[in-house]
Design a protein around this motif. Structure first.
Motif, mmCIF file in Angstrom:
data_model
loop_
_atom_site.group_PDB
_atom_site.id
_atom_site.type_symbol
_atom_site.label_atom_id
_atom_site.label_comp_id
_atom_site.label_asym_id
_atom_site.label_seq_id
_atom_site.Cartn_x
_atom_site.Cartn_y
_atom_site.Cartn_z
ATOM 1 N N LEU A 275 0.833 -1.203 0.000
ATOM 2 C CA LEU A 275 0.000 0.000 0.000
ATOM 3 C C LEU A 275 0.871 1.258 0.000
ATOM 4 O O LEU A 275 1.867 1.331 0.725
ATOM 5 N N PRO A 276 0.522 2.264 -0.798
ATOM 6 C CA PRO A 276 1.358 3.461 -0.927
ATOM 7 C C PRO A 276 1.620 4.179 0.391
ATOM 8 O O PRO A 276 2.741 4.670 0.617
ATOM 9 N N ASP A 277 0.622 4.273 1.273
ATOM 10 C CA ASP A 277 0.851 5.023 2.510
ATOM 11 C C ASP A 277 1.780 4.291 3.469
ATOM 12 O O ASP A 277 2.524 4.916 4.224
ATOM 13 N N ILE A 278 1.767 2.948 3.448
ATOM 14 C CA ILE A 278 2.717 2.192 4.278
ATOM 15 C C ILE A 278 4.129 2.385 3.734
ATOM 16 O O ILE A 278 5.081 2.634 4.482
ATOM 17 N N ARG A 279 4.274 2.283 2.429
ATOM 18 C CA ARG A 279 5.591 2.442 1.818
ATOM 19 C C ARG A 279 6.135 3.855 2.038
ATOM 20 O O ARG A 279 7.325 4.039 2.297
ATOM 21 N N SER A 280 5.268 4.857 1.956
ATOM 22 C CA SER A 280 5.731 6.235 2.154
ATOM 23 C C SER A 280 6.129 6.469 3.608
ATOM 24 O O SER A 280 7.083 7.212 3.884
ATOM 25 N N LYS A 281 5.423 5.822 4.540
ATOM 26 C CA LYS A 281 5.787 5.960 5.958
ATOM 27 C C LYS A 281 7.177 5.378 6.212
ATOM 28 O O LYS A 281 7.983 5.947 6.961
ATOM 29 N N LEU A 282 7.475 4.255 5.577
ATOM 30 C CA LEU A 282 8.792 3.648 5.719
ATOM 31 C C LEU A 282 9.856 4.485 5.017
ATOM 32 O O LEU A 282 10.927 4.736 5.562
ATOM 33 N N ASP A 283 9.550 4.929 3.803
ATOM 34 C CA ASP A 283 10.512 5.714 3.033
ATOM 35 C C ASP A 283 10.891 7.009 3.757
ATOM 36 O O ASP A 283 12.041 7.460 3.680
ATOM 37 N N ALA A 284 9.934 7.598 4.466
ATOM 38 C CA ALA A 284 10.178 8.872 5.145
ATOM 39 C C ALA A 284 11.210 8.747 6.250
ATOM 40 O O ALA A 284 11.827 9.734 6.656
ATOM 41 N N THR A 285 11.425 7.532 6.749
ATOM 42 C CA THR A 285 12.407 7.309 7.815
ATOM 43 C C THR A 285 13.592 6.465 7.335
ATOM 44 O O THR A 285 14.373 5.961 8.135
ATOM 45 N N ASP A 286 13.710 6.315 5.996
ATOM 46 C CA ASP A 286 14.801 5.545 5.385
ATOM 47 C C ASP A 286 14.745 4.061 5.720
ATOM 48 O O ASP A 286 15.751 3.349 5.584
ATOM 49 N N ASN A 287 13.593 3.580 6.152
ATOM 50 C CA ASN A 287 13.420 2.144 6.348
ATOM 51 C C ASN A 287 12.770 1.567 5.095
ATOM 52 O O ASN A 287 11.837 2.155 4.538
ATOM 53 N N VAL A 288 13.255 0.420 4.651
ATOM 54 C CA VAL A 288 12.882 -0.110 3.337
ATOM 55 C C VAL A 288 11.964 -1.318 3.490
ATOM 56 O O VAL A 288 12.324 -2.301 4.151
ATOM 57 N N PRO A 289 10.763 -1.270 2.898
ATOM 58 C CA PRO A 289 9.864 -2.427 2.980
ATOM 59 C C PRO A 289 10.442 -3.630 2.249
ATOM 60 O O PRO A 289 11.097 -3.473 1.210
ATOM 61 N N THR A 290 10.209 -4.806 2.797
ATOM 62 C CA THR A 290 10.766 -6.022 2.201
ATOM 63 C C THR A 290 9.656 -6.972 1.754
ATOM 64 O O THR A 290 9.326 -7.044 0.589
ATOM 65 N N GLY A 291 9.036 -7.696 2.695
ATOM 66 C CA GLY A 291 8.036 -8.688 2.327
ATOM 67 C C GLY A 291 8.693 -9.943 1.777
ATOM 68 O O GLY A 291 9.900 -10.158 1.926
ATOM 69 N N GLY A 292 7.909 -10.780 1.118
ATOM 70 C CA GLY A 292 8.434 -12.029 0.578
ATOM 71 C C GLY A 292 7.802 -13.241 1.239
ATOM 72 O O GLY A 292 6.872 -13.125 2.045
ATOM 73 N N THR A 293 8.311 -14.406 0.934
ATOM 74 C CA THR A 293 7.734 -15.647 1.444
ATOM 75 C C THR A 293 8.258 -15.971 2.837
ATOM 76 O O THR A 293 9.289 -15.446 3.270
ATOM 77 N N THR A 294 7.545 -16.865 3.497
ATOM 78 C CA THR A 294 7.982 -17.338 4.811
ATOM 79 C C THR A 294 9.319 -18.063 4.707
ATOM 80 O O THR A 294 10.201 -17.891 5.551
ATOM 81 N N ALA A 295 9.476 -18.855 3.661
ATOM 82 C CA ALA A 295 10.727 -19.604 3.480
ATOM 83 C C ALA A 295 11.907 -18.665 3.293
ATOM 84 O O ALA A 295 13.005 -18.897 3.828
ATOM 85 N N GLU A 296 11.704 -17.589 2.542
ATOM 86 C CA GLU A 296 12.784 -16.613 2.344
ATOM 87 C C GLU A 296 13.177 -15.964 3.664
ATOM 88 O O GLU A 296 14.371 -15.781 3.942
ATOM 89 N N PHE A 297 12.195 -15.615 4.478
ATOM 90 C CA PHE A 297 12.482 -14.983 5.760
ATOM 91 C C PHE A 297 13.239 -15.941 6.670
ATOM 92 O O PHE A 297 14.233 -15.560 7.314
ATOM 93 N N ALA A 298 12.803 -17.186 6.727
ATOM 94 C CA ALA A 298 13.492 -18.190 7.548
ATOM 95 C C ALA A 298 14.930 -18.371 7.089
ATOM 96 O O ALA A 298 15.850 -18.505 7.910
ATOM 97 N N ARG A 299 15.135 -18.348 5.777
ATOM 98 C CA ARG A 299 16.490 -18.504 5.237
ATOM 99 C C ARG A 299 17.365 -17.307 5.599
ATOM 100 O O ARG A 299 18.544 -17.466 5.940
ATOM 101 N N GLN A 300 16.810 -16.108 5.556
ATOM 102 C CA GLN A 300 17.571 -14.913 5.937
ATOM 103 C C GLN A 300 17.997 -14.975 7.405
ATOM 104 O O GLN A 300 19.131 -14.610 7.748
ATOM 105 N N ILE A 301 17.098 -15.432 8.260
ATOM 106 C CA ILE A 301 17.421 -15.549 9.690
ATOM 107 C C ILE A 301 18.541 -16.564 9.891
ATOM 108 O O ILE A 301 19.493 -16.323 10.644
ATOM 109 N N ALA A 302 18.442 -17.704 9.209
ATOM 110 C CA ALA A 302 19.463 -18.748 9.357
ATOM 111 C C ALA A 302 20.824 -18.252 8.877
ATOM 112 O O ALA A 302 21.857 -18.507 9.524
ATOM 113 N N GLN A 303 20.853 -17.540 7.760
ATOM 114 C CA GLN A 303 22.110 -17.026 7.230
ATOM 115 C C GLN A 303 22.730 -15.998 8.164
ATOM 116 O O GLN A 303 23.947 -16.019 8.404
ATOM 117 N N GLU A 304 21.902 -15.111 8.723
ATOM 118 C CA GLU A 304 22.427 -14.109 9.640
ATOM 119 C C GLU A 304 22.918 -14.756 10.922
ATOM 120 O O GLU A 304 23.926 -14.336 11.499
#
Length: 320
Positions: A275-304
């Motif tokens: 949604l544009p207003d969610i993305r603009s709220k994040l952009d205004a503070t230099d935080n970047v929206p991500t999203g994606g699948t559950t498997a991708e998120f689990a993989r990112q956590i494991a790698q970190e």
């Protein structure tokens, strides 16, 4: 064989019906693992408002801060796995804290990753006490005067501390670590010039201090330069790829939450993040929206988690 196929079909139908029925006129609670009023809290509340509309049921935010996010995530781990209690936190309670003996829960067994929400860049900032003109000059000073440069982080074994250790190892310099218990006092002392540099997550208040000339950006930990600070290089550009870290935030559920419900939440959060207003709220503070699948998120956590474990062992970092 027919019985097995029939059983599998029945289980699939039951899971689908459960996901379709959830949430059944009952509020959903999102536990934010940080104090009210910060960037993560504001993002969680904005998401909650959108999800309440999408789900047709109230979504309530509960702040439970402490232990670098572990207290809030622990509350999620101990909640009923029915989809009515979720958590919002950085991945550090799962990928960093357990390697320091700071976790009251089993990160792999007690928590189910649902979806990543955003990454928050980490800024390296010079204070009034800093005389270096840029990051390279900062390292030159640290090399010439071992220990003279003081780097403040939000705490011992925090992400900022991990970044500091990586920079010291690569640049072969000695920098004095000043760990704080959180960001409030750290920022107050930064504005008072009590140390030369600090690392902190991007946010509206930080950007205001930069624009006012009270803090000087030297580098940023992020996949790319920030639109609001286009002249500030990433640590990867400065030949510090291992230190080029940012805070990844996401939504979690208790382990054993039905996969169909997790899939529904994942889809709905991805919808809200678009949604544009969610993305603009994040952009205004230099935080970047991500999203994606559950498997991708689990993989990112494991790698970190694997990366943090190596760094902690190599640098001999210990928790408080």
């Amino acid at each position: 064989m027919k019985k097995l196929i029939l059983g599998a079909c029945l289980l699939g139908a039951t899971a689908l019906a459960m996901a379709q029925a959830w949430p059944a006129a009952k509020p959903v609670r999102i536990i934010v693992a940080y104090p009210a009023g910060g960037v993560s809290d504001n993002v969680a509340r904005a998401l909650a408002d959108k999800l309440a509309v999408q789900w047709g049921t109230p979504v309530v935010i509960e702040n439970k801060a402490g232990a670098s996010g572990s207290l809030g995530v622990d509350a999620v781990a101990k909640a009923a796995p029915d989809g009515y209690t979720l958590g919002f936190a950085a991945v550090s309670p799962l990928a960093l804290n357990p390697h320091l003996g700071k976790s009251p829960f089993d990160a792999q067994k007690d928590i189910a990753p649902v979806v990543s929400v955003m990454y928050s860049p980490v800024l390296l900032l010079g204070t009034a006490a800093n005389k270096a003109t840029d990051f390279k000059d900062l390292l030159t000073t640290a090399r010439a005067r071992p220990g003279a440069v003081r780097w403040a982080t939000s705490g011992q074994a925090s992400l900022g501390h991990i970044m500091l250790e990586q920079i010291q190892a690569v640049a072969q310099v000695q920098i004095t670590h000043i760990p704080y218990k959180g960001g409030g006092q750290q920022m107050n002392d930064a504005l008072g010039g009590q140390f030369e540099v600090l690392s902190t997550n991007a946010g509206a208040a930080v950007l205001q201090h930069i624009k006012a000339g009270k803090l000087k950006p030297l580098a940023v930990g992020a996949p790319a330069r920030l639109d609001s600070l286009p002249d500030v290089p990433t640590l990867a550009e400065l030949k510090q790829p291992a230190a080029n870290l940012s805070s990844l935030f996401g939504i979690y559920a208790p382990a054993q939450t039905p996969p169909a419900i997790i899939a529904r939440i994942n889809a709905e959060v991805n919808k809200a993040l678009a949604l544009p207003d969610i993305r603009s709220k994040l952009d205004a503070t230099d935080n970047v929206p991500t999203g994606g699948t559950t498997a991708e998120f689990a993989r990112q956590i494991a790698q970190e988690s694997e990366s943090n474990a190596r760094i902690i062992r190599s640098a001999g970092i210990q928790g408080n």
